[in-house]
Design a protein around this motif. Structure first.
Motif, PDB file in Angstrom:
ATOM      1  N   TRP A 197      38.488  48.303  33.231  1.00  0.00           N
ATOM      2  CA  TRP A 197      38.191  49.322  34.231  1.00  0.00           C
ATOM      3  C   TRP A 197      36.697  49.595  34.296  1.00  0.00           C
ATOM      4  O   TRP A 197      36.122  49.717  35.373  1.00  0.00           O
ATOM      5  CB  TRP A 197      38.952  50.601  33.905  1.00  0.00           C
ATOM      6  CG  TRP A 197      38.620  51.737  34.816  1.00  0.00           C
ATOM      7  CD1 TRP A 197      37.884  52.844  34.511  1.00  0.00           C
ATOM      8  CD2 TRP A 197      38.986  51.863  36.199  1.00  0.00           C
ATOM      9  NE1 TRP A 197      37.771  53.673  35.606  1.00  0.00           N
ATOM     10  CE2 TRP A 197      38.444  53.093  36.661  1.00  0.00           C
ATOM     11  CE3 TRP A 197      39.722  51.075  37.094  1.00  0.00           C
ATOM     12  CZ2 TRP A 197      38.615  53.540  37.961  1.00  0.00           C
ATOM     13  CZ3 TRP A 197      39.884  51.525  38.389  1.00  0.00           C
ATOM     14  CH2 TRP A 197      39.337  52.736  38.815  1.00  0.00           C
ATOM     15  N   THR A 247      34.303  48.922  37.598  1.00  0.00           N
ATOM     16  CA  THR A 247      33.621  50.049  38.241  1.00  0.00           C
ATOM     17  C   THR A 247      32.108  50.045  38.019  1.00  0.00           C
ATOM     18  O   THR A 247      31.356  50.515  38.880  1.00  0.00           O
ATOM     19  CB  THR A 247      34.201  51.381  37.749  1.00  0.00           C
ATOM     20  OG1 THR A 247      34.107  51.434  36.303  1.00  0.00           O
ATOM     21  CG2 THR A 247      35.660  51.514  38.173  1.00  0.00           C
ATOM     22  N   LEU A 301      31.911  46.380  41.231  1.00  0.00           N
ATOM     23  CA  LEU A 301      31.785  47.162  42.467  1.00  0.00           C
ATOM     24  C   LEU A 301      30.335  47.346  42.929  1.00  0.00           C
ATOM     25  O   LEU A 301      30.071  47.239  44.134  1.00  0.00           O
ATOM     26  CB  LEU A 301      32.461  48.523  42.293  1.00  0.00           C
ATOM     27  CG  LEU A 301      33.989  48.524  42.431  1.00  0.00           C
ATOM     28  CD1 LEU A 301      34.546  49.928  42.222  1.00  0.00           C
ATOM     29  CD2 LEU A 301      34.422  47.993  43.788  1.00  0.00           C
TER      30      LEU A 301
END
Length: 300
Positions: free
Chosen positions: A203, A207, A211
């Motif tokens: 995760w 992120t 991203l």
């Protein structure tokens, strides 16, 4: 001397330049040359004899036509639904594909997801007609399993716009994800290694590393999508429309097609199309400059 070396280099790569010709010819014939014909919006078209300059006559007629308000509303609603609801899907799809460890399985999913993009809307509409059929469609079969009555989605005014959005997403999810997958593949591997050393989980990697690298293509594509907000999909609407739902999905493109090609009102149809194009240009420029001011990133 420098010019001579460039010409020599171009000559050595002549095969590559020849490969560009079909694409260049396409844009000249279908995107640049028609711009000259836009002047027809300011003239009274005559099959025989010279066209007569009438100024803004057809624009005044366009804005005073009762149906134009409805087709403009339909266009904006359908385009906005597609832009805001479909835009995140290719990004999420690219992120999911990137998480697959098995390379062969990932490539197979990619190929399958790309295929609908190469189908015409005639074929896609046929697939969705069978899929949503009230008598034996898969969706209604599932609905009946839960004890509900079958529903005719294709003639339901409240559902037809969602059918357009869903079919558009199904057609383009794989194709639109290519640019995001390319951006993900371009991430420096050392960043992943450093993240693992620091104890980051998946995760955190998605992120904090993946991203941010998608930010620029996301902004660019969003700005371009805003510019195409007046294009709600002529081919798609023509294949999904019927008398029951036409009032909900009759858009500017279908209006121009009906008035211009079917009824032969070429000047009036050109005025409607020019209005649509000018709105698109203004939206692209506005979104670009706002994005540059707020984030220092734009379409160019």
């Amino acid at each position: 001397m420098r010019t001579h070396s460039k010409v020599k280099q171009m000559w050595s790569d002549k095969v590559l330049y020849l490969m560009l010709l079909p694409g260049i010819a396409y844009f000249i014939i279908f995107h640049i040359w028609p711009i000259i014909g836009m002047k027809l919006a300011f003239y009274d078209y005559q099959i025989l004899g010279d066209n007569v300059f009438v100024g803004l006559k057809y624009f005044r007629e366009l804005f005073s036509t009762p149906i134009f308000e409805q087709v403009l509303k339909n266009t904006l609603i359908i385009s906005a639904m597609k832009m805001f609801l479909i835009f995140p899907i290719p990004i999420i799809f690219a992120l999911i594909l990137n998480e697959f460890i098995n390379g062969k399985f990932r490539k197979s999913i990619q190929v399958i997801s790309y295929l609908p993009h190469f189908l015409s809307w005639v074929v896609i509409a046929g697939v969705w007609f069978d899929f949503l059929s009230k008598s034996n469609g898969v969706v209604n079969e599932i609905i009946q399993l839960f004890g509900f009555q079958p529903h005719d989605f294709l003639t339901d005014k409240s559902a037809i716009r969602w059918v357009l959005v869903a079919s558009e997403a199904w057609r383009n999810i794989g194709w639109d994800s290519i640019i995001f997958l390319a951006a993900i593949m371009g991430v420096n591997q050392s960043l992943y290694e450093a993240a693992h050393v620091d104890g980051a989980n998946r995760w955190h990697i998605v992120t904090r590393i993946v991203l941010p690298h998608l930010y620029i293509p996301m902004v660019t594509i969003f700005i371009l999508n805003v510019g195409f907000i007046m294009n709600a999909g002529l081919d798609q609407v023509l294949n999904f429309t019927n008398d029951s739902v036409n009032s909900r999905i009759d858009i500017i493109d279908t209006y121009v097609y009906r008035v211009g090609l079917v009824n032969g009102q070429y000047s009036f149809a050109t005025a409607a199309n020019l209005f649509k194009s000018m709105i698109g240009v203004v939206l692209v420029l506005s979104t670009h400059f706002i994005s540059k001011k707020l984030t220092s990133k734009g379409a160019w």
